[in-house]
Write a protein that holds these residues in place. Structure first.
Motif, PDB file in Angstrom:
ATOM      1  N   PHE A 103      65.532  47.058  36.578  1.00 45.58           N
ATOM      2  CA  PHE A 103      65.387  48.513  36.644  1.00 45.58           C
ATOM      3  C   PHE A 103      64.212  48.971  35.781  1.00 45.58           C
ATOM      4  O   PHE A 103      63.371  49.772  36.218  1.00 45.58           O
ATOM      5  CB  PHE A 103      66.677  49.185  36.181  1.00 45.58           C
ATOM      6  N   THR A 104      64.140  48.455  34.555  1.00 51.74           N
ATOM      7  CA  THR A 104      63.061  48.844  33.638  1.00 51.74           C
ATOM      8  C   THR A 104      61.711  48.425  34.182  1.00 51.74           C
ATOM      9  O   THR A 104      60.737  49.195  34.151  1.00 51.74           O
ATOM     10  CB  THR A 104      63.287  48.213  32.249  1.00 51.74           C
ATOM     11  N   THR A 105      61.649  47.190  34.693  1.00 47.98           N
ATOM     12  CA  THR A 105      60.386  46.672  35.222  1.00 47.98           C
ATOM     13  C   THR A 105      59.913  47.463  36.437  1.00 47.98           C
ATOM     14  O   THR A 105      58.735  47.824  36.533  1.00 47.98           O
ATOM     15  CB  THR A 105      60.554  45.186  35.609  1.00 47.98           C
ATOM     16  N   MET A 106      60.830  47.743  37.346  1.00 41.29           N
ATOM     17  CA  MET A 106      60.455  48.458  38.567  1.00 41.29           C
ATOM     18  C   MET A 106      60.039  49.894  38.261  1.00 41.29           C
ATOM     19  O   MET A 106      59.106  50.422  38.876  1.00 41.29           O
ATOM     20  CB  MET A 106      61.602  48.426  39.573  1.00 41.29           C
ATOM     21  N   THR A 107      60.724  50.527  37.301  1.00 40.50           N
ATOM     22  CA  THR A 107      60.344  51.880  36.907  1.00 40.50           C
ATOM     23  C   THR A 107      58.951  51.885  36.285  1.00 40.50           C
ATOM     24  O   THR A 107      58.111  52.726  36.619  1.00 40.50           O
ATOM     25  CB  THR A 107      61.355  52.460  35.907  1.00 40.50           C
ATOM     26  N   ARG A 108      58.707  50.926  35.398  1.00 37.37           N
ATOM     27  CA  ARG A 108      57.396  50.828  34.757  1.00 37.37           C
ATOM     28  C   ARG A 108      56.311  50.566  35.786  1.00 37.37           C
ATOM     29  O   ARG A 108      55.235  51.171  35.759  1.00 37.37           O
ATOM     30  CB  ARG A 108      57.411  49.692  33.725  1.00 37.37           C
ATOM     31  N   ASP A 109      56.597  49.665  36.725  1.00 35.33           N
ATOM     32  CA  ASP A 109      55.612  49.350  37.764  1.00 35.33           C
ATOM     33  C   ASP A 109      55.304  50.576  38.623  1.00 35.33           C
ATOM     34  O   ASP A 109      54.153  50.806  39.012  1.00 35.33           O
ATOM     35  CB  ASP A 109      56.124  48.214  38.658  1.00 35.33           C
ATOM     36  N   GLY A 110      56.340  51.357  38.921  1.00 37.13           N
ATOM     37  CA  GLY A 110      56.130  52.551  39.736  1.00 37.13           C
ATOM     38  C   GLY A 110      55.256  53.568  39.032  1.00 37.13           C
ATOM     39  O   GLY A 110      54.336  54.138  39.631  1.00 37.13           O
ATOM     40  N   VAL A 111      55.515  53.793  37.734  1.00 35.87           N
ATOM     41  CA  VAL A 111      54.713  54.744  36.958  1.00 35.87           C
ATOM     42  C   VAL A 111      53.278  54.243  36.820  1.00 35.87           C
ATOM     43  O   VAL A 111      52.319  55.008  36.993  1.00 35.87           O
ATOM     44  CB  VAL A 111      55.348  54.967  35.574  1.00 35.87           C
ATOM     45  N   CYS A 112      53.115  52.964  36.526  1.00 31.65           N
ATOM     46  CA  CYS A 112      51.769  52.398  36.377  1.00 31.65           C
ATOM     47  C   CYS A 112      50.995  52.430  37.689  1.00 31.65           C
ATOM     48  O   CYS A 112      49.783  52.680  37.710  1.00 31.65           O
ATOM     49  CB  CYS A 112      51.865  50.953  35.865  1.00 31.65           C
ATOM     50  N   TYR A 113      51.703  52.192  38.783  1.00 32.12           N
ATOM     51  CA  TYR A 113      51.060  52.231  40.104  1.00 32.12           C
ATOM     52  C   TYR A 113      50.555  53.637  40.406  1.00 32.12           C
ATOM     53  O   TYR A 113      49.442  53.821  40.906  1.00 32.12           O
ATOM     54  CB  TYR A 113      52.061  51.779  41.166  1.00 32.12           C
ATOM     55  N   LEU A 114      51.354  54.638  40.090  1.00 36.05           N
ATOM     56  CA  LEU A 114      50.923  56.027  40.290  1.00 36.05           C
ATOM     57  C   LEU A 114      49.730  56.358  39.401  1.00 36.05           C
ATOM     58  O   LEU A 114      48.774  57.006  39.837  1.00 36.05           O
ATOM     59  CB  LEU A 114      52.079  56.985  39.984  1.00 36.05           C
ATOM     60  N   ALA A 115      49.781  55.918  38.139  1.00 34.64           N
ATOM     61  CA  ALA A 115      48.711  56.229  37.196  1.00 34.64           C
ATOM     62  C   ALA A 115      47.397  55.537  37.562  1.00 34.64           C
ATOM     63  O   ALA A 115      46.318  56.044  37.227  1.00 34.64           O
ATOM     64  CB  ALA A 115      49.136  55.818  35.784  1.00 34.64           C
ATOM     65  N   SER A 116      47.464  54.420  38.271  1.00 41.39           N
ATOM     66  CA  SER A 116      46.263  53.660  38.604  1.00 41.39           C
ATOM     67  C   SER A 116      45.584  54.129  39.887  1.00 41.39           C
ATOM     68  O   SER A 116      44.525  53.620  40.251  1.00 41.39           O
ATOM     69  CB  SER A 116      46.611  52.172  38.735  1.00 41.39           C
TER      70      SER A 116
END
Length: 307
Positions: A103-116
């Motif tokens: 859950f933590t990894t997928m949430t972080r990946d989603g936020v980072c993907y949006l930011a990139s």
């Protein structure tokens, strides 16, 4: 709301798997919105009259039955739609807190993907919109209770009609905007989102000055039409630009931000009335200011900063 937060991103994500053509995707999202709008209009009218005549417990029983019907229809959607990489059995077994870690990894990946990505800021469209319409539910109750002094007779029916106006606005506005947008032209989707803030502002400012219930219904429909258009077209922008593998995570972040903003707005609307003594009209005016501010800021971003 916990269940809704699980359901909504899944529902939005699976549409791209069921409909591959971009224009078909737009139609599917609009139809989805129209289904919600029509049920809001019809259900609110039925709920208002049922609450007035049979009591609130009966309304909850009816509501529960409709969810069972809805779940049965969702169950009929066949097929597997797994587009993201899943953990292997060895990876799962190696960690005792695998679910939390995933859950933590997928949430972080989603936020980072949006930011990139330059289009990642579109995840804030609903956030800004929810800051406006979040307080609407609280204000709707205040307006509905306007009767003969302390006499609340008919308030449930009036509240039902107000929410029916929400459904009407959410039904009509997307049909109108459909004629001016094309999926191959993302700028048209962005302009629709900008125009939706104007509709919300007009509706909120109108609510701050009207005196009759009929006028309240019309202003509510205008405000709701704007929020409906923005909800549909901001989702389309994310569905268009986001990869299938990341879409579920992106839409989850999008929905979480919208829910957070809606909570802030709803609490703020009640707080301003109870603790600051503001009237429903004054809070409506403030909502109009927020909608206008969002329109100005997004216009500057899309026409100046993004270019």
């Amino acid at each position: 709301m916990i269940v809704a937060s699980i359901y909504e991103p899944n529902r939005s994500s699976i549409v791209t798997q069921l409909v591959k053509n971009e224009e078909g995707l737009k139609k599917a999202n609009i139809i989805n919105g129209l289904a919600w709008s029509s049920m809001t209009a019809v259900g609110s009218c039925i709920g208002g009259f049922a609450a007035e005549r049979f009591g609130i417990p009966i309304c909850f029983c009816i509501d529960s039955l409709t969810y069972i019907v809805s779940a049965s229809l969702v169950w009929l959607i066949s097929g597997e739609y797994k587009v993201s990489k899943t953990a292997t059995e060895e990876e799962v077994e190696s960690s005792s807190f695998s679910l939390l870690k995933q859950f933590t990894t997928m949430t972080r990946d989603g936020v980072c993907y949006l930011a990139s990505n330059s289009w990642g800021v579109f995840a804030l469209f609903k956030f800004c919109s929810a800051l406006v319409f979040g307080a609407a539910d609280v204000l709707n109750v205040s307006f509905a209770e306007r009767g003969n002094g302390a006499d609340l007779d008919g308030s449930s029916e009036r509240l039902g009609l107000i929410f029916a106006s929400v459904g009407l606005g959410c039904f009509v506005a997307p049909l109108i905007f459909d004629h001016f947008t094309r999926m191959e032209n993302p700028e048209s989707l962005e302009r629709s989102c900008l125009a939706s803030y104007l509709l919300m502002a007009i509706g909120c400012f109108g609510m701050s000055v009207v005196t009759s219930f009929t006028e309240i219904y019309w202003c509510t429909a205008i405000r709701a039409g704007g929020s409906s258009v923005l909800w549909i077209y901001s989702s389309l922008l994310l569905q268009k630009f986001c990869s299938e593998e990341m879409l579920g995570r992106v839409l989850s972040v999008d929905y979480a931000l919208a829910t957070l903003a809606e909570s802030i707005s709803a609490f703020g609307g009640g707080f301003l009335q109870d603790d600051f003594g503001m009237s429903a009209e004054q809070v409506s005016f403030l909502m109009g200011v927020v909608a206008t501010t969002a329109f100005v800021l997004w216009t500057i971003y899309l026409l100046v900063v993004r270019i």
